[in-house]
Design an enzyme around this catalytic site. Sequence first.
Site, short mmCIF file in Angstrom:
data_model
loop_
_atom_site.label_atom_id
_atom_site.label_comp_id
_atom_site.label_asym_id
_atom_site.label_seq_id
_atom_site.Cartn_x
_atom_site.Cartn_y
_atom_site.Cartn_z
N ASP A 1 0.85 -1.18 0.00
CA ASP A 1 0.00 0.00 0.00
C ASP A 1 0.89 1.23 0.00
O ASP A 1 1.79 1.35 0.84
CB ASP A 1 -0.90 0.02 1.23
CG ASP A 1 -1.94 -1.09 1.23
OD1 ASP A 1 -1.97 -1.86 0.25
OD2 ASP A 1 -2.72 -1.17 2.19
N ASP B 1 -15.76 -3.79 -0.25
CA ASP B 1 -15.27 -3.42 1.07
C ASP B 1 -16.47 -3.33 2.01
O ASP B 1 -17.32 -2.45 1.85
CB ASP B 1 -14.52 -2.09 1.01
CG ASP B 1 -13.32 -2.15 0.06
OD1 ASP B 1 -12.74 -3.24 -0.06
OD2 ASP B 1 -12.99 -1.13 -0.54
#
Length: 241
Positions: free
Chosen positions: A11, A130
């Site tokens: 990330d 998500d």
Amino acid sequence: MTGLEILPAVDVAGGQAVRLVQGAAGTETRYGSPLEAALAWQAAGARWIHLVDLDAAFGRGSNRELLAEIVARVDVAVELSGGIRDDESLRVALATGCARVNIGTAALENPEWVRRVVAEYGEKIAVGLDVRDGRLAARGWTKDGGELFEVLARLDADGCARYVVTDVARDGTLGGPNIELLRAVCAATDRPVVASGGISSLDDVRAVAALVPLGVEGLIIGKALYAGVFSLREAMTAAQA
């Protein structure tokens, strides 16, 4: 090869490799160069890397040149995610040469566009689901995106090839995966699922690997690897158990 594919996560925020807690901006732990991280995972045996532009996901900038460099430098498949919401951002992402892109927010906010790009690019497109308490989260997990299974049914009908399922409440917490959520998603679709969020032990990896017959094909792991809870090689071995 049968078994569960492990995707180490890289990330990127502000040009650095970071991990978040529950996807919240401001909770970053920094881990240095994302290129070095990606090359290290490749050297450790990874066949896939899950590469995320967090700045693009939160709508606060972009690391697109750095991500393109990472994709070019590694010899493994890359799943690229973060801020892919329109034709231009999708074009830039696919131009890196990544194996596939992960579309999140746009799948909730612009279903007509997603229907079109899924039809055009097929296996190159995965949709990120998500989830927080049965609802979908959008825009870097800060907005509500609707009821999970209603959206999933629509995406299935549109021909979506694959889903990346994250329990937001567990991501970056080492709190364990949401096995019930993964089972429920697999029961609702015949498309392959990549799991993400909360992995804290090799037993967690084995628990997700047990869902392979139901449709889980991959597992994204971030914090546990960076924190040294176990090695990538150990995770890959557990994934075949």
